[in-house]
Design a protein around this motif. Structure first.
Motif, PDB file in Angstrom:
ATOM      1  N   ALA A   1     -26.409  20.442  -5.806  1.00 57.29           N
ATOM      2  CA  ALA A   1     -25.454  19.949  -6.802  1.00 57.29           C
ATOM      3  C   ALA A   1     -26.132  18.985  -7.773  1.00 57.29           C
ATOM      4  O   ALA A   1     -25.886  19.022  -8.980  1.00 57.29           O
ATOM      5  N   ARG A   2     -27.028  18.133  -7.236  1.00 59.49           N
ATOM      6  CA  ARG A   2     -27.779  17.196  -8.096  1.00 59.49           C
ATOM      7  C   ARG A   2     -28.669  17.939  -9.077  1.00 59.49           C
ATOM      8  O   ARG A   2     -28.757  17.560 -10.250  1.00 59.49           O
ATOM      9  N   LYS A   3     -29.306  19.005  -8.590  1.00 59.87           N
ATOM     10  CA  LYS A   3     -30.186  19.791  -9.474  1.00 59.87           C
ATOM     11  C   LYS A   3     -29.374  20.424 -10.606  1.00 59.87           C
ATOM     12  O   LYS A   3     -29.779  20.399 -11.765  1.00 59.87           O
ATOM     13  N   LEU A   4     -28.229  20.965 -10.224  1.00 64.36           N
ATOM     14  CA  LEU A   4     -27.341  21.579 -11.214  1.00 64.36           C
ATOM     15  C   LEU A   4     -26.893  20.533 -12.242  1.00 64.36           C
ATOM     16  O   LEU A   4     -26.860  20.795 -13.448  1.00 64.36           O
ATOM     17  N   ALA A   5     -26.545  19.346 -11.741  1.00 65.48           N
ATOM     18  CA  ALA A   5     -26.097  18.261 -12.623  1.00 65.48           C
ATOM     19  C   ALA A   5     -27.197  17.889 -13.616  1.00 65.48           C
ATOM     20  O   ALA A   5     -26.939  17.715 -14.810  1.00 65.48           O
ATOM     21  N   LYS A   6     -28.420  17.769 -13.126  1.00 66.87           N
ATOM     22  CA  LYS A   6     -29.544  17.416 -14.008  1.00 66.87           C
ATOM     23  C   LYS A   6     -29.726  18.470 -15.089  1.00 66.87           C
ATOM     24  O   LYS A   6     -29.925  18.130 -16.256  1.00 66.87           O
ATOM     25  N   GLN A   7     -29.649  19.751 -14.685  1.00 65.02           N
ATOM     26  CA  GLN A   7     -29.772  20.841 -15.666  1.00 65.02           C
ATOM     27  C   GLN A   7     -28.699  20.736 -16.738  1.00 65.02           C
ATOM     28  O   GLN A   7     -28.936  21.047 -17.901  1.00 65.02           O
ATOM     29  N   ALA A   8     -27.493  20.304 -16.318  1.00 65.56           N
ATOM     30  CA  ALA A   8     -26.372  20.195 -17.259  1.00 65.56           C
ATOM     31  C   ALA A   8     -26.390  18.858 -18.007  1.00 65.56           C
ATOM     32  O   ALA A   8     -25.407  18.509 -18.668  1.00 65.56           O
ATOM     33  N   LYS A   9     -27.475  18.106 -17.864  1.00 62.94           N
ATOM     34  CA  LYS A   9     -27.642  16.802 -18.513  1.00 62.94           C
ATOM     35  C   LYS A   9     -26.539  15.803 -18.113  1.00 62.94           C
ATOM     36  O   LYS A   9     -26.056  15.016 -18.932  1.00 62.94           O
ATOM     37  N   VAL A  10     -26.158  15.883 -16.848  1.00 64.54           N
ATOM     38  CA  VAL A  10     -25.204  14.928 -16.290  1.00 64.54           C
ATOM     39  C   VAL A  10     -26.020  13.846 -15.592  1.00 64.54           C
ATOM     40  O   VAL A  10     -26.863  14.172 -14.753  1.00 64.54           O
ATOM     41  N   PRO A  11     -25.813  12.563 -15.927  1.00 62.28           N
ATOM     42  CA  PRO A  11     -26.623  11.513 -15.306  1.00 62.28           C
ATOM     43  C   PRO A  11     -26.425  11.461 -13.788  1.00 62.28           C
ATOM     44  O   PRO A  11     -25.287  11.479 -13.306  1.00 62.28           O
ATOM     45  N   CYS A  12     -27.534  11.413 -13.062  1.00 63.10           N
ATOM     46  CA  CYS A  12     -27.505  11.309 -11.603  1.00 63.10           C
ATOM     47  C   CYS A  12     -28.126   9.985 -11.185  1.00 63.10           C
ATOM     48  O   CYS A  12     -28.896   9.403 -11.945  1.00 63.10           O
ATOM     49  N   VAL A  13     -27.837   9.539  -9.969  1.00 59.22           N
ATOM     50  CA  VAL A  13     -28.497   8.349  -9.445  1.00 59.22           C
ATOM     51  C   VAL A  13     -29.990   8.671  -9.357  1.00 59.22           C
ATOM     52  O   VAL A  13     -30.348   9.736  -8.864  1.00 59.22           O
ATOM     53  N   PRO A  14     -30.862   7.764  -9.840  1.00 62.58           N
ATOM     54  CA  PRO A  14     -32.300   8.025  -9.691  1.00 62.58           C
ATOM     55  C   PRO A  14     -32.617   8.276  -8.218  1.00 62.58           C
ATOM     56  O   PRO A  14     -32.080   7.577  -7.344  1.00 62.58           O
ATOM     57  N   GLY A  15     -33.445   9.279  -7.943  1.00 67.59           N
ATOM     58  CA  GLY A  15     -33.738   9.597  -6.541  1.00 67.59           C
ATOM     59  C   GLY A  15     -34.721  10.726  -6.402  1.00 67.59           C
ATOM     60  O   GLY A  15     -35.372  11.121  -7.379  1.00 67.59           O
ATOM     61  N   SER A  16     -34.822  11.234  -5.188  1.00 71.82           N
ATOM     62  CA  SER A  16     -35.773  12.310  -4.910  1.00 71.82           C
ATOM     63  C   SER A  16     -35.325  13.574  -5.620  1.00 71.82           C
ATOM     64  O   SER A  16     -34.137  13.852  -5.713  1.00 71.82           O
ATOM     65  N   PRO A  17     -36.292  14.362  -6.128  1.00 75.34           N
ATOM     66  CA  PRO A  17     -35.914  15.581  -6.836  1.00 75.34           C
ATOM     67  C   PRO A  17     -35.290  16.629  -5.914  1.00 75.34           C
ATOM     68  O   PRO A  17     -34.480  17.446  -6.364  1.00 75.34           O
ATOM     69  N   GLY A  18     -35.651  16.606  -4.652  1.00 77.04           N
ATOM     70  CA  GLY A  18     -35.098  17.583  -3.696  1.00 77.04           C
ATOM     71  C   GLY A  18     -34.972  16.963  -2.324  1.00 77.04           C
ATOM     72  O   GLY A  18     -34.845  15.740  -2.199  1.00 77.04           O
ATOM     73  N   ASN A  19     -35.021  17.795  -1.288  1.00 77.09           N
ATOM     74  CA  ASN A  19     -35.000  17.292   0.085  1.00 77.09           C
ATOM     75  C   ASN A  19     -36.231  16.452   0.352  1.00 77.09           C
ATOM     76  O   ASN A  19     -37.295  16.711  -0.196  1.00 77.09           O
ATOM     77  N   VAL A  20     -36.059  15.463   1.200  1.00 71.31           N
ATOM     78  CA  VAL A  20     -37.176  14.625   1.632  1.00 71.31           C
ATOM     79  C   VAL A  20     -37.458  14.981   3.084  1.00 71.31           C
ATOM     80  O   VAL A  20     -36.603  14.791   3.953  1.00 71.31           O
TER      81      VAL A  20
END
Ligand code: MV4
Length: 453
Positions: free
Chosen positions: A119-138
């Motif tokens: 969901a975070r990845k999708l949000a970033k693609q849609a230029k929706v601001p996300c909490v700064p964090g890891s790009p994927g699973n850690v």
């Protein structure tokens, strides 16, 4: 349009859906567990079918029993309400396989948004601001430490399969991060059978603001403005309102536009909510999507005058969304108090049992959504919410006054409820000034709160 719908839920939301069906001229088929056989709303349905024992796994979570009831009664669609199977993509797929419309988003959208990392990845693609964090699973402690050092402490470790505050742990330094990471992984494995974790910067004193969305199956998506749900206790919402007292018109417009972009990117249809954290400087960050009708949806119904459950049903029947964005106005101010059968003086312990006395409030601007009545027994098997008390007035100050009046009228006994807590909240200076963040309950009613986590 459908002629017959199965209502796969219980309590106030089952009654809410039955009412929407009646308004649309649709036969509602209710289902019930053995614990709910005396529920009065069953009499308002066209028919009611017992689907199993008291425990949710035997009844309201029993997909096979629900599909069987649907087949048996020959319904065209199933409304899942909230909780139980509402966000279960496999159940939505089962419905599709059985040629029954699931009144909610597609299994694909539900799957994509159910994984918070996806969901975070999708949000970033849609230029929706996300909490700064890891790009994927850690995947490891060392990787988490490296990311935390880049972000700066404090950070929050979250489960990809989590949500609603489950599987979440803060960390303020490397040592706590390492132990939190181990615990979070074990918890996520146990709770979701998926130990995937990600890391975000911790947002201090956040406000919780969510945007109500409606999308149809033709790709039209609109928002119905926001709700503020910052008044929570341990991820249980207590009070919700719209508009949010915390944000400017400019932030509101940006927030709502961002939510619509995300829903479009996800191919989302039906009713849904996009949740954001908002910090003290009105920066907002996407956190998750709720792919269902929510408990607090009537707050939005009051300020917009739209019937969200009816819209869900129309959309599932394939109707295009006739409602255009410029027709949706946010008018006046709505507040909702969740009345739970709990004892606030006793650490919010559930207080099930028979309701002997019940006098519901009313008068100008008051709405009560409840399945309860004098003689009703609050079952220990389910959620403790017994009523939602809502008010709608021209201004927030008027709404608070109306809520005080309604809470003063509300009589329920002998079970304990959160009504006294709500009366106290409505008198609280910080709440009245609109200064409420997610730590409000702990700070204000802290004595009985501390040390219980
Ligand atoms: C956070 C956070 C601070 N920083 N994420 C809790 C519910 C879930 N949907 C997300 N939650 C939070 N995520 C970061 N990066 C603080 C919370 C949080 C919270 C959020 C909304 C409302 C009440 C809350 C209570 C505690 C923590």
């Amino acid at each position: 349009m459908f002629t017959r719908i199965l209502v796969a839920n219980r309590g106030e939301i089952a009654l809410r859906i039955i009412r929407a069906c009646r308004d649309l001229g649709i036969d509602a088929i209710a289902v019930y567990s053995r614990a709910d056989r005396d529920a009065a709303y069953l009499n308002l349905a066209h028919d009611a079918i017992c689907i199993g024992g008291e425990s949710p796994t035997q009844s309201y979570l029993n997909a096979a029993a629900i599909i069987s009831a649907a087949e048996l009664t020959d319904v065209q669609a199933i409304h899942p309400g909230y909780g139980f199977l509402a966000e279960n993509a496999r159940f939505a797929q089962m419905c599709r396989d059985c040629r029954i419309e699931f009144i909610g988003p597609s299994p694909e959208a539900m799957q994509a948004l159910g994984d918070k990392v996806a969901a975070r990845k999708l949000a970033k693609q849609a230029k929706v601001p996300c909490v700064p964090g890891s790009p994927g699973n850690v995947d490891s402690e060392d990787e988490a430490v490296a990311i935390a050092e880049k972000l700066g402490y404090p950070v929050m470790i979250k489960a990809a399969a989590g949500g609603g505050g489950r599987g979440m742990r803060p960390a303020h330094n490397e040592a706590t991060l390492r132990t939190s990471f181990k615990h979070a992984r074990a918890e996520a494995e146990a709770a979701f059978k998926d130990g995937s974790l990600y890391v975000e910067k911790l947002i201090e004193r956040p406000r919780h603001v969510e945007v109500q969305l409606l999308g149809d199956r033709k790709g039209n998506v609109i928002h119905l403005w926001e709700r503020d749900c910052s008044l929570q206790r341990r991820h249980q919402k207590l009070v919700e309102e719209s508009p949010s007292p915390h944000i400017s018109a400019r932030t509101r417009a940006k927030l709502c536009a961002a939510a619509v972009r995300l829903a479009r990117a996800a191919g989302y249809y039906s009713a849904g909510t996009c949740e954001f954290l908002v910090d003290e400087r009105e920066n907002f960050y996407f956190i998750e999507v709720n792919a269902r009708i929510q408990v607090e949806h009537p707050v939005t119904e009051l300020v917009t005058g739209e019937d969200l459950v009816q819209w869900q049903i129309r959309i599932a029947a394939g109707e295009p969304l006739k409602l255009k964005q410029d027709q949706v106005h946010q008018s006046g101010h709505a507040l909702e108090c969740r009345i739970n059968a709990e004892s606030p003086e006793d650490g919010f312990r559930p207080s099930p049992g028979p309701i002997q006395r019940l006098i519901l409030p009313g008068g100008p601007g008051v709405r009560v959504d409840t399945h309860a009545y004098a003689g009703y027994n609050v079952s220990p098997f389910y959620d403790s919410m017994v009523a939602k008390l809502l008010v709608h007035r021209a201004t927030r100050a008027d709404a608070i006054r109306a809520m005080r009046r309604a809470l003063a009228e509300f009589v329920i006994g002998p079970i304990q409820t959160t009504i006294p807590l709500h009366r106290a909240i409505m008198e609280q200076a910080d709440f009245v000034r609109g200064r409420v963040d997610t730590g409000f309950i702990e700070r204000t009613f802290g004595a009985s709160e501390r040390g219980k986590s």
